[in-house]
Motif scaffolding. Structure first.
Motif, PDB file in Angstrom:
ATOM      1  N   GLY A  78      20.198  -8.553   3.847  1.00  0.00           N
ATOM      2  CA  GLY A  78      20.714  -8.703   2.494  1.00  0.00           C
ATOM      3  C   GLY A  78      20.631 -10.145   2.010  1.00  0.00           C
ATOM      4  O   GLY A  78      20.180 -10.417   0.893  1.00  0.00           O
ATOM      5  N   ILE A  79      21.050 -11.075   2.859  1.00  0.00           N
ATOM      6  CA  ILE A  79      21.008 -12.492   2.487  1.00  0.00           C
ATOM      7  C   ILE A  79      19.566 -12.982   2.420  1.00  0.00           C
ATOM      8  O   ILE A  79      19.236 -13.841   1.597  1.00  0.00           O
ATOM      9  CB  ILE A  79      21.842 -13.327   3.475  1.00  0.00           C
ATOM     10  N   GLU A  80      18.696 -12.421   3.257  1.00  0.00           N
ATOM     11  CA  GLU A  80      17.277 -12.790   3.195  1.00  0.00           C
ATOM     12  C   GLU A  80      16.678 -12.339   1.860  1.00  0.00           C
ATOM     13  O   GLU A  80      15.892 -13.071   1.247  1.00  0.00           O
ATOM     14  CB  GLU A  80      16.511 -12.163   4.362  1.00  0.00           C
ATOM     15  N   SER A  81      17.063 -11.147   1.394  1.00  0.00           N
ATOM     16  CA  SER A  81      16.608 -10.681   0.081  1.00  0.00           C
ATOM     17  C   SER A  81      17.144 -11.579  -1.025  1.00  0.00           C
ATOM     18  O   SER A  81      16.420 -11.947  -1.956  1.00  0.00           O
ATOM     19  CB  SER A  81      17.067  -9.242  -0.162  1.00  0.00           C
ATOM     20  N   PHE A  82      18.410 -11.954  -0.907  1.00  0.00           N
ATOM     21  CA  PHE A  82      19.042 -12.797  -1.924  1.00  0.00           C
ATOM     22  C   PHE A  82      18.395 -14.176  -1.985  1.00  0.00           C
ATOM     23  O   PHE A  82      18.014 -14.654  -3.064  1.00  0.00           O
ATOM     24  CB  PHE A  82      20.537 -12.936  -1.628  1.00  0.00           C
ATOM     25  N   SER A  83      18.260 -14.834  -0.805  1.00  0.00           N
ATOM     26  CA  SER A  83      17.707 -16.187  -0.785  1.00  0.00           C
ATOM     27  C   SER A  83      16.230 -16.189  -1.156  1.00  0.00           C
ATOM     28  O   SER A  83      15.761 -17.097  -1.867  1.00  0.00           O
ATOM     29  CB  SER A  83      17.898 -16.822   0.599  1.00  0.00           C
ATOM     30  N   SER A  84      15.478 -15.156  -0.723  1.00  0.00           N
ATOM     31  CA  SER A  84      14.055 -15.075  -1.064  1.00  0.00           C
ATOM     32  C   SER A  84      13.874 -14.851  -2.561  1.00  0.00           C
ATOM     33  O   SER A  84      13.052 -15.510  -3.204  1.00  0.00           O
ATOM     34  CB  SER A  84      13.385 -13.946  -0.289  1.00  0.00           C
ATOM     35  N   GLY A  85      14.644 -13.912  -3.116  1.00  0.00           N
ATOM     36  CA  GLY A  85      14.552 -13.634  -4.543  1.00  0.00           C
ATOM     37  C   GLY A  85      14.895 -14.858  -5.375  1.00  0.00           C
ATOM     38  O   GLY A  85      14.191 -15.188  -6.340  1.00  0.00           O
ATOM     39  N   LEU A  86      15.972 -15.556  -4.985  1.00  0.00           N
ATOM     40  CA  LEU A  86      16.381 -16.759  -5.713  1.00  0.00           C
ATOM     41  C   LEU A  86      15.323 -17.846  -5.607  1.00  0.00           C
ATOM     42  O   LEU A  86      14.970 -18.497  -6.600  1.00  0.00           O
ATOM     43  CB  LEU A  86      17.714 -17.270  -5.161  1.00  0.00           C
ATOM     44  N   SER A  87      14.810 -18.047  -4.402  1.00  0.00           N
ATOM     45  CA  SER A  87      13.798 -19.084  -4.173  1.00  0.00           C
ATOM     46  C   SER A  87      12.526 -18.822  -4.978  1.00  0.00           C
ATOM     47  O   SER A  87      12.039 -19.698  -5.703  1.00  0.00           O
ATOM     48  CB  SER A  87      13.463 -19.158  -2.679  1.00  0.00           C
ATOM     49  N   ILE A  95      13.958 -14.114 -18.160  1.00  0.00           N
ATOM     50  CA  ILE A  95      12.939 -13.093 -17.888  1.00  0.00           C
ATOM     51  C   ILE A  95      12.601 -13.050 -16.402  1.00  0.00           C
ATOM     52  O   ILE A  95      12.594 -11.982 -15.772  1.00  0.00           O
ATOM     53  CB  ILE A  95      11.670 -13.361 -18.720  1.00  0.00           C
ATOM     54  N   ILE A  96      12.326 -14.211 -15.819  1.00  0.00           N
ATOM     55  CA  ILE A  96      11.897 -14.263 -14.412  1.00  0.00           C
ATOM     56  C   ILE A  96      13.031 -13.895 -13.466  1.00  0.00           C
ATOM     57  O   ILE A  96      12.822 -13.184 -12.474  1.00  0.00           O
ATOM     58  CB  ILE A  96      11.326 -15.656 -14.094  1.00  0.00           C
ATOM     59  N   LEU A  97      14.248 -14.351 -13.746  1.00  0.00           N
ATOM     60  CA  LEU A  97      15.386 -13.998 -12.886  1.00  0.00           C
ATOM     61  C   LEU A  97      15.628 -12.491 -12.873  1.00  0.00           C
ATOM     62  O   LEU A  97      15.905 -11.911 -11.816  1.00  0.00           O
ATOM     63  CB  LEU A  97      16.640 -14.737 -13.350  1.00  0.00           C
ATOM     64  N   VAL A  98      15.523 -11.856 -14.033  1.00  0.00           N
ATOM     65  CA  VAL A  98      15.693 -10.398 -14.109  1.00  0.00           C
ATOM     66  C   VAL A  98      14.591  -9.691 -13.321  1.00  0.00           C
ATOM     67  O   VAL A  98      14.861  -8.733 -12.574  1.00  0.00           O
ATOM     68  CB  VAL A  98      15.690  -9.925 -15.582  1.00  0.00           C
ATOM     69  N   ILE A  99      13.356 -10.148 -13.457  1.00  0.00           N
ATOM     70  CA  ILE A  99      12.220  -9.541 -12.740  1.00  0.00           C
ATOM     71  C   ILE A  99      12.451  -9.582 -11.237  1.00  0.00           C
ATOM     72  O   ILE A  99      12.309  -8.565 -10.542  1.00  0.00           O
ATOM     73  CB  ILE A  99      10.904 -10.260 -13.099  1.00  0.00           C
ATOM     74  N   PHE A 100      12.833 -10.757 -10.710  1.00  0.00           N
ATOM     75  CA  PHE A 100      13.006 -10.882  -9.253  1.00  0.00           C
ATOM     76  C   PHE A 100      14.270 -10.184  -8.770  1.00  0.00           C
ATOM     77  O   PHE A 100      14.309  -9.691  -7.637  1.00  0.00           O
ATOM     78  CB  PHE A 100      13.008 -12.358  -8.844  1.00  0.00           C
ATOM     79  N   PHE A 101      15.294 -10.125  -9.611  1.00  0.00           N
ATOM     80  CA  PHE A 101      16.504  -9.390  -9.221  1.00  0.00           C
ATOM     81  C   PHE A 101      16.191  -7.908  -9.062  1.00  0.00           C
ATOM     82  O   PHE A 101      16.560  -7.291  -8.053  1.00  0.00           O
ATOM     83  CB  PHE A 101      17.603  -9.591 -10.267  1.00  0.00           C
ATOM     84  N   VAL A 102      15.521  -7.336 -10.036  1.00  0.00           N
ATOM     85  CA  VAL A 102      15.160  -5.914  -9.978  1.00  0.00           C
ATOM     86  C   VAL A 102      14.220  -5.653  -8.801  1.00  0.00           C
ATOM     87  O   VAL A 102      14.385  -4.673  -8.067  1.00  0.00           O
ATOM     88  CB  VAL A 102      14.500  -5.464 -11.302  1.00  0.00           C
ATOM     89  N   LEU A 103      13.242  -6.535  -8.613  1.00  0.00           N
ATOM     90  CA  LEU A 103      12.285  -6.371  -7.512  1.00  0.00           C
ATOM     91  C   LEU A 103      12.986  -6.337  -6.164  1.00  0.00           C
ATOM     92  O   LEU A 103      12.736  -5.448  -5.340  1.00  0.00           O
ATOM     93  CB  LEU A 103      11.260  -7.509  -7.545  1.00  0.00           C
TER      94      LEU A 103
END
Length: 328
Positions: free
Chosen positions: A126-135, A296-304
């Motif tokens: 979960g944290i790997e998804s969070f940190s990867s998405g944010l990065s 736009i980009i934050l929403v894209i990576f959050f959904v992804l």
């Protein structure tokens, strides 16, 4: 002090004073909040048995992190080094934000690993998804906005051309490979197993220095950055594979299936940028554009990342839950 045009030595003294005040505040806070600490307790040397191996990794990372600027100054001259410094100013500070956000989970991950291994697997992914998405999201935003910012920031400077179409991509890749090993790298520290990566750390430094000299002589700043990317790619994949196999007892595919889609999305944004012409002529227009692009980009990576790992929502709830608890 800058506006008053004071002597640079006094300016540095002001910076020193702020740091001394911070140390005193930390000291007062610790003594007040943690009165049970015995400052004269005998050290647990057994707990520090791996200190030399950790030190080796730290020294190797310091050498690795300093190679680019030094070699660029020697091989390409100070003018090229100034170009590197301007771009690095953006990405180094951006990386600091990513590391600060992720480091807030260090304690939770370490505690969970030693108390409940099954729960750790869920939090790790979960944290790997969070940190990867944010990065990937922040670096994608930076990629889109770097050249417009550099154009404004260096306007009127004609001694060297600071606008380079390839540098934002290369700097982004450096940070992407560096950040992609944060969670797995922390697991090695949690398990007290620096010996697993000591040789890889030395090899990473050797690859970086050797390739930086060779490629730097051939293609300058681009070659030095490519060398760094190659070295990071080697070490990052090594850490991902060794931590999953040796410490988690599973396939590294669990990490790659998180990083892969994020990497592909970043590539699509890079390609899309070539077909979009941002009309930015001032810092105000840059700010407005940055807000739109960021949303736009934050929403894209959050959904992804929510699609890749639905348990990501638990990490986000836990993060905001801790923030709410602290405010209360």
């Amino acid at each position: 002090m800058v506006l008053l045009q004071v002597n640079i030595i006094l300016l540095q003294c002001g910076y020193l004073l702020v740091n001394v005040i911070q140390i005193l505040i930390y000291r007062a806070y610790v003594y007040k909040k943690y009165p049970w600490i015995n400052w004269k307790a005998a050290p647990n040397n057994q707990a520090l048995s791996n200190r030399n191996r950790f030190l080796l990794n730290g020294v190797a990372w310091t050498v690795f992190n300093s190679t680019d600027t030094i070699l660029l100054s020697i091989i390409c001259g100070l003018a090229v080094s100034s170009i590197y410094a301007i771009y690095n100013l953006i990405y180094a500070n951006l990386n600091m934000i990513i590391v600060i956000v992720y480091s807030s989970s260090y304690f939770v991950l370490g505690q969970t690993y030693h108390e409940n291994r099954n729960e750790y697997f869920e939090k790790h992914d979960g944290i790997e998804s969070f940190s990867s998405g944010l990065s990937f999201a922040l670096l994608s935003i930076a990629y889109v906005l770097t050249l417009p910012f550099i154009t404004l920031y260096t306007r009127g400077i004609h001694d060297v051309n600071y606008v380079d179409n390839w540098l934002p991509l290369l700097f982004c890749l450096v940070q992407i490979f560096s950040n992609s090993r944060l969670v797995c790298g922390n697991l090695i520290n949690v398990c007290n197993r620096p010996d697993l990566v000591n040789k890889a750390s030395i090899i990473e430094v050797i690859i970086n220095i050797t390739l930086s000299i060779g490629l730097g002589l051939l293609i300058g700043i681009h070659g030095v950055l490519i060398a760094t990317i190659v070295a990071l790619c080697y070490k990052t994949n090594f850490i991902i594979i060794i931590s999953n196999k040796k410490l988690l007892g599973r396939s590294p595919w669990h990490t790659y299936k998180i990083l892969g889609p994020n990497f592909i999305m970043f590539g699509l944004i890079v390609v899309a940028t070539y077909f979009i012409n941002l009309q930015i002529t001032s810092y105000i227009s840059l700010l407005i554009c940055a807000l739109i692009v960021a949303v736009i980009i934050l929403v894209i990576f959050f959904v992804l990342n929510l699609i890749i790992n639905p348990k990501l929502i638990n990490v986000i709830k836990g993060f905001f839950g801790r923030m709410k608890h602290k405010k209360q």
